[in-house]
Structure formats: structure tokens, C-alpha cells
Design a protein around this motif. Structure first.
Motif, PDB file in Angstrom:
ATOM      1  N   ALA A   1       0.840  -1.189   0.000  1.00 22.95           N
ATOM      2  CA  ALA A   1       0.000   0.000   0.000  1.00 22.95           C
ATOM      3  C   ALA A   1       0.877   1.243   0.000  1.00 22.95           C
ATOM      4  O   ALA A   1       1.945   1.274   0.621  1.00 22.95           O
ATOM      5  N   THR A   2       0.425   2.278  -0.693  1.00 19.58           N
ATOM      6  CA  THR A   2       1.149   3.545  -0.686  1.00 19.58           C
ATOM      7  C   THR A   2       1.206   4.118   0.715  1.00 19.58           C
ATOM      8  O   THR A   2       2.210   4.721   1.115  1.00 19.58           O
ATOM      9  N   SER A   3       0.140   3.936   1.484  1.00 20.39           N
ATOM     10  CA  SER A   3       0.132   4.309   2.893  1.00 20.39           C
ATOM     11  C   SER A   3      -0.907   3.460   3.611  1.00 20.39           C
ATOM     12  O   SER A   3      -1.846   2.962   2.998  1.00 20.39           O
ATOM     13  N   GLU A   4      -0.697   3.277   4.911  1.00 21.66           N
ATOM     14  CA  GLU A   4      -1.669   2.577   5.743  1.00 21.66           C
ATOM     15  C   GLU A   4      -1.783   3.319   7.067  1.00 21.66           C
ATOM     16  O   GLU A   4      -0.775   3.619   7.706  1.00 21.66           O
ATOM     17  N   LEU A   5      -3.014   3.622   7.457  1.00 21.24           N
ATOM     18  CA  LEU A   5      -3.268   4.282   8.732  1.00 21.24           C
ATOM     19  C   LEU A   5      -4.214   3.414   9.546  1.00 21.24           C
ATOM     20  O   LEU A   5      -5.270   3.011   9.057  1.00 21.24           O
TER      21      LEU A   5
END
Length: 216
Positions: free
Chosen positions: A172-176
Motif C-alpha cells: 500500500a502507498t500508505s496505511e493508517l
């Protein structure tokens, strides 16, 4: 895309080839009559290409690998209260009449009875397993926002419906991860993260004219 909406979004982004077709049918597409409305629908369901308009995806609490909730008491209770949409019933019966002899026996048996979206959350549902195995395009950025009821952001477990391991995607490009139940879209920090991603997307595209300042 939130929850099962995220699964729909992913299905618009992947190229399945014949993965779904061979999951359902014993015959090749050339051996089946794909004329008419049923054939057009079948091609949209099984023989499709990615939507070229997709340029970034945000997944919110998406059960990519299903949820045990669909198998347990809660899922059974929910299925008792949910009725199949009459439009879905009509489509399902039309498909069985026209293509029943070409279907794998186990799949024909699965769709011979009313179905609900809860059935598709079963971790062993064939369609869900096939979709989860399809990789997203390497050049398509995607982001995951995932909830954890206990607020254990270092070792998250579940949002109460979707386990972390079902919502998590590699690369993933980002994970929050946020402290939240399944309805995490209501959380201010989730809204802030979606806004951050949208501004990032705007900055990385040519939609903004040169010299035009981005919103604060």
C-alpha cells in the motif's frame, strides 16, 4: 470504498483474465451463447477489463479476505433478516435457465438458492478468494485506512467486523490504523487522512494549472 464497497472498487481495478470464468464454468466462452442481456451481463461479471479512469484508491475497513462474522451467530441472524433483492432473484434465475448446464456443479448449487451480500463475506467464498488473489496494478497507488477497537495501533486485531489481516494489503502507498470500530469513516482523523490523500493526488496530477496554489 468503505467495507464491501471497497471490494467493488477493487473489482474495477483488476484484470481477472479467465479466473472468474473458470471458477464458474466448465465450458469455454466460445462454446456459450453470450448474446442478449444475459450474455452482456455475464461478460461484465466474468470477462472484464480494468476501468481506465481509476487513478488512485482509498480502502476504508475493507474485508479483502472476508470476515468470520459472516460465518458465526451474528451472520446467521443477519441472513435471517435479509431478503434477496427481487432484481437479483430475477437475474439469478435467468442465468440458471440459460447457462445452468455449463456451470460447475458446486457453483450451480451455490446460486440455486437465494444469496445475500453476507454470503460473500465468508472467507471461503470462492469469488472473494479469487478477488483477493488478484494483484492491483503496480502503477495504481492505493491507501488503506483500518480500524482497531482496542486502539492497539502497533498490533491491531479487528474493528469488530473486519480483522486487521483481512483489511491489510501489502505494498500500500500508505496505511493508517485508527482507534475505531467498523464505522471508522465517521472519525475526524479518518476524514483528515482522506483529505491528505486527495491533496496529494491533486499535487501529483496535472489537474491544477501551473502556478495555482493548492488548498490549505
Amino acid at each position: 470504498g468503505h467495507s464491501m464497497g471497497g471490494l467493488q472498487i477493487k473489482s474495477l481495478a483488476v484484470s481477472p483474465g479467465r479466473r472468474f470464468w473458470d471458477l464458474w464454468f466448465t465450458s469455454n466462452p466460445s462454446e456459450i451463447d453470450l448474446a442478449g442481456s444475459e450474455g452482456a451481463l455475464l461478460k461484465r461479471m466474468a470477462l472484464f477489463e480494468p476501468d481506465p479512469r481509476l487513478s488512485r484508491i482509498i480502502f476504508l475497513a475493507v474485508p479483502h479476505r472476508g470476515s468470520g462474522w459472516a460465518e458465526g451467530f451474528t451472520g446467521a441472524l443477519a441472513k435471517r433478516r435479509v431478503k434477496e433483492d427481487p432484481v437479483v432473484t430475477e437475474i439469478r434465475e435467468a442465468m440458471l435457465r440459460k447457462y445452468g448446464s455449463h456451470l460447475h456443479p458446486d457453483f450451480r448449487e451455490r446460486i440455486s438458492r437465494p444469496r445475500t451480500s453476507i454470503d460473500n463475506l465468508d472467507p471461503d467464498a470462492p469469488y472473494l478468494r479469487a478477488l483477493s488473489a488478484l494483484p492491483l496494478p503496480a502503477d495504481l497507488p492505493f491507501h488503506s485506512i483500518i480500524g482497531d477497537l482496542a486502539g492497539n495501533l502497533e498490533e491491531p486485531t479487528t474493528d469488530g467486523v473486519v480483522p486487521y489481516q483481512s483489511a491489510h494489503l501489502e505494498n500500500a502507498t500508505s496505511e493508517l490504523v485508527v482507534k475505531s470500530g467498523h464505522g471508522l469513516q465517521r472519525q475526524p482523523e479518518v476524514a483528515a487522512e482522506v483529505r491528505r490523500i486527495l491533496l496529494l493526488h491533486l499535487a501529483e496530477t496535472k489537474e491544477a494549472a501551473p502556478g495555482t496554489p493548492l488548498p490549505d
